[in-house]
Design an enzyme around this catalytic site. Structure first.
Site, PDB file in Angstrom:
ATOM      1  N   ARG A 231       0.876  -1.171   0.000  1.00  0.00           N
ATOM      2  CA  ARG A 231       0.000   0.000   0.000  1.00  0.00           C
ATOM      3  C   ARG A 231       0.915   1.223   0.000  1.00  0.00           C
ATOM      4  O   ARG A 231       2.032   1.159   0.490  1.00  0.00           O
ATOM      5  CB  ARG A 231      -0.890   0.014   1.234  1.00  0.00           C
ATOM      6  CG  ARG A 231      -1.776  -1.238   1.388  1.00  0.00           C
ATOM      7  CD  ARG A 231      -2.563  -1.190   2.692  1.00  0.00           C
ATOM      8  NE  ARG A 231      -3.433  -2.353   2.850  1.00  0.00           N
ATOM      9  CZ  ARG A 231      -3.108  -3.463   3.498  1.00  0.00           C
ATOM     10  NH1 ARG A 231      -1.904  -3.571   4.059  1.00  0.00           N
ATOM     11  NH2 ARG A 231      -3.955  -4.469   3.607  1.00  0.00           N
ATOM     12  N   LYS A 256      -1.888  -2.061   7.996  1.00  0.00           N
ATOM     13  CA  LYS A 256      -3.323  -2.039   8.255  1.00  0.00           C
ATOM     14  C   LYS A 256      -3.692  -3.125   9.254  1.00  0.00           C
ATOM     15  O   LYS A 256      -3.250  -4.266   9.129  1.00  0.00           O
ATOM     16  CB  LYS A 256      -4.082  -2.255   6.941  1.00  0.00           C
ATOM     17  CG  LYS A 256      -5.579  -2.001   7.041  1.00  0.00           C
ATOM     18  CD  LYS A 256      -6.218  -2.092   5.673  1.00  0.00           C
ATOM     19  CE  LYS A 256      -7.710  -1.807   5.750  1.00  0.00           C
ATOM     20  NZ  LYS A 256      -8.354  -1.875   4.414  1.00  0.00           N
ATOM     21  N   ARG A 323      -0.481  -2.621  -6.662  1.00  0.00           N
ATOM     22  CA  ARG A 323      -0.628  -3.709  -5.675  1.00  0.00           C
ATOM     23  C   ARG A 323      -1.546  -4.798  -6.221  1.00  0.00           C
ATOM     24  O   ARG A 323      -1.245  -5.994  -6.105  1.00  0.00           O
ATOM     25  CB  ARG A 323      -1.168  -3.115  -4.377  1.00  0.00           C
ATOM     26  CG  ARG A 323      -1.492  -4.110  -3.259  1.00  0.00           C
ATOM     27  CD  ARG A 323      -1.881  -3.312  -2.014  1.00  0.00           C
ATOM     28  NE  ARG A 323      -2.684  -4.063  -1.078  1.00  0.00           N
ATOM     29  CZ  ARG A 323      -2.211  -4.806  -0.086  1.00  0.00           C
ATOM     30  NH1 ARG A 323      -0.912  -4.921   0.081  1.00  0.00           N
ATOM     31  NH2 ARG A 323      -3.015  -5.423   0.745  1.00  0.00           N
ATOM     32  N   HIS A 346      -3.534  -9.515   4.077  1.00  0.00           N
ATOM     33  CA  HIS A 346      -4.983  -9.627   4.219  1.00  0.00           C
ATOM     34  C   HIS A 346      -5.327 -10.478   5.440  1.00  0.00           C
ATOM     35  O   HIS A 346      -4.731 -11.532   5.642  1.00  0.00           O
ATOM     36  CB  HIS A 346      -5.599 -10.282   2.979  1.00  0.00           C
ATOM     37  CG  HIS A 346      -5.625  -9.390   1.778  1.00  0.00           C
ATOM     38  ND1 HIS A 346      -5.772  -9.871   0.490  1.00  0.00           N
ATOM     39  CD2 HIS A 346      -5.521  -8.034   1.662  1.00  0.00           C
ATOM     40  CE1 HIS A 346      -5.763  -8.852  -0.358  1.00  0.00           C
ATOM     41  NE2 HIS A 346      -5.599  -7.736   0.330  1.00  0.00           N
ATOM     42  N   TYR A 355      -8.841 -11.818  -6.561  1.00  0.00           N
ATOM     43  CA  TYR A 355      -7.888 -11.863  -7.671  1.00  0.00           C
ATOM     44  C   TYR A 355      -8.100 -13.075  -8.570  1.00  0.00           C
ATOM     45  O   TYR A 355      -7.613 -13.101  -9.695  1.00  0.00           O
ATOM     46  CB  TYR A 355      -6.456 -11.816  -7.136  1.00  0.00           C
ATOM     47  CG  TYR A 355      -6.187 -10.532  -6.390  1.00  0.00           C
ATOM     48  CD1 TYR A 355      -6.178  -9.315  -7.059  1.00  0.00           C
ATOM     49  CD2 TYR A 355      -5.990 -10.526  -5.016  1.00  0.00           C
ATOM     50  CE1 TYR A 355      -5.970  -8.124  -6.381  1.00  0.00           C
ATOM     51  CE2 TYR A 355      -5.776  -9.344  -4.327  1.00  0.00           C
ATOM     52  CZ  TYR A 355      -5.782  -8.147  -5.011  1.00  0.00           C
ATOM     53  OH  TYR A 355      -5.586  -6.969  -4.341  1.00  0.00           O
TER      54      TYR A 355
END
Length: 373
Positions: A231, A256, A323, A346, A355
């Site tokens: 990110r 995150k 990304r 994630h 994806y």
């Protein structure tokens, strides 16, 4: 000479001086030396609060780099009206002094509870609108019916996005929690977000972008984001100590969800990083702007958009597109989805599963029935 255009507009209940110019990295870096300058998404311009002192400050600052300053619109002294739909529809009054103090305490409470700066800004912003709406309606107690009315008038009528509606609901709920106010179950259903697929660039398009810049810093930053699946916030927070060239890994700290993780360090990127380090010699952050301050995401985004336009890419390209492309290309190369999940950071495999819908590998193996007619 580069042209700098100045104009007036209304924002946050006061008149601002808008600053616009054709994209130029030198001007952008010079402008950011003004500590009080801010960016307006609505007007796509930097700005300072209107005053004779700030007007003179802008003139003197840009004359240092020999810019032509167009201030004809300042002479008209007619500020553009705020474009925000909610303001036009509701004509919300200003916060009272007591409510402003309440907002300050709420912001402090969010900070103490370790919410991210972006989340704090969002929750505070929607709560300010909520309290201004309460003043408009002369309401002092926040009932279920009143909150539903705010949602309808402020979100539904102006046709705000689903994402924004969810932010409003979250912000108000946090404010009520802060105030220890219990409200019966709200009849506001959280709408489901549109299930849009991410934009992905091909490897050829990635190569086009990276080859289109001769600026070593820009090329290294964009290469890093793509090759490590970062990110933008993670990329600009990196320090040299986070690059582990012995293990060929990059440490991403406090990402995150306040999690640390490792991601890949490309051998090709390592060569580029060493060349970059020799030339720029960063002090604290791996990527720094003027005066060794941290490089900004806005600057990086402008660079990418400029490059995409330069090479003729018609897709809507953002830094996050790099990304998405990293993850998709890994999947197409046969990398296990669980490893991709770890590299991206994630928390749920469901997030990474998206994806599989943009990967072309499996789709290309399907024989089209039209070809056999």
């Amino acid at each position: 000479m580069q042209k700098i255009s100045l104009f007036l507009f209304q924002h946050k209940n006061s008149t601002q001086i808008g600053i616009q110019f054709k994209y130029n990295t030198d001007i952008l870096d010079h402008l950011k030396k003004l500590e009080t300058v801010k960016w307006s998404r609505t007007y796509k311009a930097f700005y300072l609060q209107q005053s004779k002192e700030n007007q003179q400050l802008i003139f003197n600052h840009f004359r240092k780099i020999n810019c032509f300053i167009d201030y004809e619109k300042l002479k008209e002294n007619k500020p553009l009206k705020t474009k925000t739909i909610a303001h036009n529809v509701l004509k919300l009054p200003s916060l009272t002094e007591s409510y402003q103090e309440e907002i300050n305490r709420f912001k402090k409470w969010l900070t103490q509870n370790r919410y991210s700066p972006n989340t704090i800004d969002t929750y505070v912003e929607v709560t300010v609108f909520f309290l201004r709406y309460a003043i408009l309606k002369n309401v002092t107690e926040f009932s279920k019916r009143f909150i539903e009315a705010f949602n309808y008038d402020f979100v539904v009528v102006p046709n705000k996005s689903i994402s924004y509606q969810n932010q409003c609901i979250n912000g108000i709920k946090k404010f009520l929690q802060f105030k220890h106010i219990k409200v019966e179950e709200l009849a506001i259903k959280r709408p489901q977000r549109e299930k849009k697929l991410p934009t992905v660039l091909s490897k050829a398009e990635i190569k086009q972008l990276l080859n289109a810049t001769t600026n070593l810093k820009h090329k290294t930053l964009l290469s890093l984001i793509y090759s490590a699946g970062l990110r933008i916030g993670e990329a600009i927070n990196l320090q040299t100590k986070h690059i582990d060239s012995k293990r060929m890994l990059i440490l991403v700290q406090n990402a995150k969800g306040k999690k640390d993780r490792y991601t890949l360090l490309s051998e090709t990127l390592l060569v580029l990083l060493r060349e970059y380090y020799k030339q720029y010699k960063p002090k604290e952050y791996l990527f720094e702007g003027q005066n060794a301050e941290q490089y900004t995401s806005a600057s990086a985004q402008k660079v990418l958009q400029h490059l995409a336009k330069k090479v003729g890419i018609k897709k809507r390209v953002t830094l996050h597109t790099l990304r998405h492309s990293f993850a998709t290309h890994l999947l197409e190369n046969g990398t296990d989805l669980r490893y991709i999940q770890e590299l991206l950071g994630h928390s749920s495999p469901k997030t990474t599963m998206i994806y599989t819908h943009v990967s072309s590998t499996s789709i290309q193996k399907i024989k089209n029935p039209f070809d056999s007619l």
